[in-house]
Every structure is written in C-alpha cells, then in structure tokens.
Design an enzyme around this catalytic site. Structure first.
Site, PDB file in Angstrom:
ATOM      1  N   HIS A  12       0.835  -1.210   0.000  1.00  0.00           N
ATOM      2  CA  HIS A  12       0.000   0.000   0.000  1.00  0.00           C
ATOM      3  C   HIS A  12       0.864   1.253   0.000  1.00  0.00           C
ATOM      4  O   HIS A  12       0.542   2.223  -0.680  1.00  0.00           O
ATOM      5  CB  HIS A  12      -0.944  -0.001   1.205  1.00  0.00           C
ATOM      6  CG  HIS A  12      -2.174  -0.818   0.998  1.00  0.00           C
ATOM      7  ND1 HIS A  12      -3.449  -0.306   1.125  1.00  0.00           N
ATOM      8  CD2 HIS A  12      -2.342  -2.120   0.662  1.00  0.00           C
ATOM      9  CE1 HIS A  12      -4.338  -1.249   0.878  1.00  0.00           C
ATOM     10  NE2 HIS A  12      -3.681  -2.374   0.604  1.00  0.00           N
ATOM     11  N   ASP A  13       1.946   1.230   0.752  1.00  0.00           N
ATOM     12  CA  ASP A  13       2.827   2.392   0.795  1.00  0.00           C
ATOM     13  C   ASP A  13       3.452   2.646  -0.577  1.00  0.00           C
ATOM     14  O   ASP A  13       3.410   3.770  -1.089  1.00  0.00           O
ATOM     15  CB  ASP A  13       3.930   2.181   1.839  1.00  0.00           C
ATOM     16  CG  ASP A  13       4.842   3.384   1.956  1.00  0.00           C
ATOM     17  OD1 ASP A  13       4.334   4.511   2.135  1.00  0.00           O
ATOM     18  OD2 ASP A  13       6.069   3.204   1.881  1.00  0.00           O
ATOM     19  N   VAL A  52       1.009   3.922  -3.562  1.00  0.00           N
ATOM     20  CA  VAL A  52       0.345   5.225  -3.496  1.00  0.00           C
ATOM     21  C   VAL A  52       1.305   6.375  -3.781  1.00  0.00           C
ATOM     22  O   VAL A  52       1.106   7.147  -4.709  1.00  0.00           O
ATOM     23  CB  VAL A  52      -0.366   5.415  -2.137  1.00  0.00           C
ATOM     24  CG1 VAL A  52      -0.916   6.820  -1.991  1.00  0.00           C
ATOM     25  CG2 VAL A  52      -1.499   4.404  -2.016  1.00  0.00           C
ATOM     26  N   GLY A  76       4.898   5.954  -3.681  1.00  0.00           N
ATOM     27  CA  GLY A  76       6.251   5.425  -3.731  1.00  0.00           C
ATOM     28  C   GLY A  76       6.601   4.927  -2.338  1.00  0.00           C
ATOM     29  O   GLY A  76       5.896   5.190  -1.378  1.00  0.00           O
ATOM     30  N   ASP A 130       7.777   5.479   0.558  1.00  0.00           N
ATOM     31  CA  ASP A 130       8.245   6.601   1.379  1.00  0.00           C
ATOM     32  C   ASP A 130       7.677   6.603   2.790  1.00  0.00           C
ATOM     33  O   ASP A 130       7.842   7.571   3.526  1.00  0.00           O
ATOM     34  CB  ASP A 130       7.904   7.928   0.696  1.00  0.00           C
ATOM     35  CG  ASP A 130       6.409   8.208   0.638  1.00  0.00           C
ATOM     36  OD1 ASP A 130       5.609   7.302   0.941  1.00  0.00           O
ATOM     37  OD2 ASP A 130       6.039   9.343   0.292  1.00  0.00           O
TER      38      ASP A 130
END
EC number: 1.11.1.7
Length: 198
Positions: free
Chosen positions: A69-70, A73, A75, A77
């Site tokens: 998910h990170d 969305v 990259g 980060d």
C-alpha cells in the site's frame, strides 16, 4: 516449501524489487547507505521483526500488505505510516483502514529498536525500516533473504485523496488491473503473484 510456493515467492520478490526501484528513481539507493551512521541497522530491524513474528504470525502478511500500500500510493516513502489529527491521512482512506495493526506495530517496534542505539537515533528513515522489515518477514516465513538497497526518504505528505484510484479494487476488471500495475512497471504475472501473496 513446495515448488509452486517457491515460484510464487520469487515472483513476489521480483515484484517488490520493481516497486522499490521504480519508486526511488529520483533518489539513489545504496546497499551500504548507513555504513557510517548506523552500521547495525539490518540486525536491529531483523531482531525486532523476529520478536514480533514469534508473538504473532499475522506480522508477515500485515507487513507485506502495508509495504504494498505504501509503495503503490506515493512510492516507498512510509507516508502510509503518517497520522492526521483530522483523520485525513492515507491510512484513514477506506482502502487503507483494513490494514492490520500488526504491520504498523512491526515498523514501530523496529524503529524503536533502531533508535535505541545512540549512533542510529533519528538517522534511519521509516521507509527503509519498512523495506527491511518486509524482507525479514519474507525470510521468517521460509522465503529467501535478499539484499535491500537503502537511502529512501520519508514522505512528509499523506492525504486520503492521494490514495484515490491508486490501489486495486475488488470491482476492477482485468484491463483496469493490468493498466494500474503497468503504471508501476509491473506485468500481469506480477499482479497475480502479488495478489496471491497478500
């Protein structure tokens, strides 16, 4: 681990590598990024993740899904970790509300372990900790270990709006899913491997 499970895991690792490389192209990554500031970062993260995993197996899928998910969305980060007092951060979007707390807790515990070393305190990004933790849960579930390049910068922006139309939805047809994954440089095979791994 059976041959089909091994193939699925290697396809998944290929997918993760593609996500990490494509999302960090603007900031170069290195295997020894913390050599001088936090030389034991990998062992600190690995030990914290191992302790968490020994308490609950859910640590593994929760951390993998959090990383996906990170990366999908904004990259890779760690912006999915950010909170908002008005509940308007990425993690507050309906697509992210179902993320298991064990994924977040894994990163929190690993970050605390890293920061417990005075040489490392506030020098290692949460984005790198999440990438390392993901690799470590894969290893703990019987998958291979793989080298992780480090040097990701933590995101400072996290909004519900940024999630809109970025994550696969159960109602998406094959064409829409293929287009979504292709926008990240991923193939239909990558999509199937990732869907099966989560």
């Amino acid at each position: 681990m059976g041959s089909s499970s091994t193939l699925k895991l290697f396809l998944f690792l290929s997918l993760l590598s593609s996500l990490v490389i494509s999302s960090s192209a603007s900031h170069p990554l290195h295997f020894n990024h913390y050599r001088n500031t936090c030389p034991n970062v990998e062992s600190l993260v690995r030990n914290a993740v191992t302790q968490k995993f020994q308490r609950t197996f859910v640590t593994a899928p929760a951390t993998l899904r959090l990383f996906f998910h990170d990366c999908f969305v904004r990259g890779c980060d760690a912006s999915v970790l950010l909170s908002s007092p008005s509940n308007s951060a990425e993690k507050d979007h309906p697509d992210d509300i179902s993320l298991a707390g064990d994924g977040f807790d894994t990163v929190i515990k690993a970050k605390a372990a890293v920061d417990s070393d005075p040489r490392c305190k506030n020098k290692v990004s949460c984005a790198d900790i999440l990438a390392l933790a993901t690799r470590d849960v894969i290893t703990l579930t019987g998958g291979p270990s793989y080298p992780v390049e480090l040097g990701r910068l933590d995101g400072k922006i996290s909004t519900k709006k940024s999630v809109q139309h970025r994550l696969p939805e159960p109602t998406h047809g094959l064409d829409r899913l293929n287009a979504l994954f292709a926008s990240h440089g991923l193939t239909e095979i990558d999509m199937v491997a990732l869907s099966g791994s989560l």
